[in-house]
Design a protein around this motif. Structure first.
Motif: not given
Length: 109
Positions: A2-19
């Protein structure tokens, strides 16, 4: 993976499932990541956090153990662990990465 990126802002992410591996890349912003619906493969997972000039908040279940390994911090608040580890935990989250001019906060949901 799983990979999440954020630049110059605000974000909320939810990790779901098997990781098993999660990569978080944050620059000049705020990233909040919730692990409430995550299932750790073989009861363990690795999170790599790379953040510059920003803030990353990891919300983990109270029942998990969180272990910091190979965490590099430069300036800012570095890493703050508000999560109280459960020594008998079945699930373990390993956290590594690089925090520059910012903060990584690990807290309980």
């Amino acid at each position: 993976r799983v990979s999440y990126q954020n630049a110059f802002g605000s974000t909320v992410k939810y990790v779901t499932g098997e990781v098993s591996r999660i990569h978080l890349d944050n620059a000049f912003g705020t990233m909040e990541v919730y692990f409430s619906d995550a299932v750790l493969k073989d009861h363990m997972a690795n999170v790599k956090v790379d953040s510059a000039f920003g803030r990353v908040v990891l919300y983990v279940p109270e029942s998990w153990q969180v272990i910091s390994e190979h965490m590099e911090t430069a300036f800012g608040n570095g890493m703050v662990m508000e999560h109280k580890n459960n020594p008998g935990a079945e699930d373990t989250l390993y956290v590594s990465g690089d925090i520059s001019f910012g903060a990584l906060l690990i807290t309980t949901m």
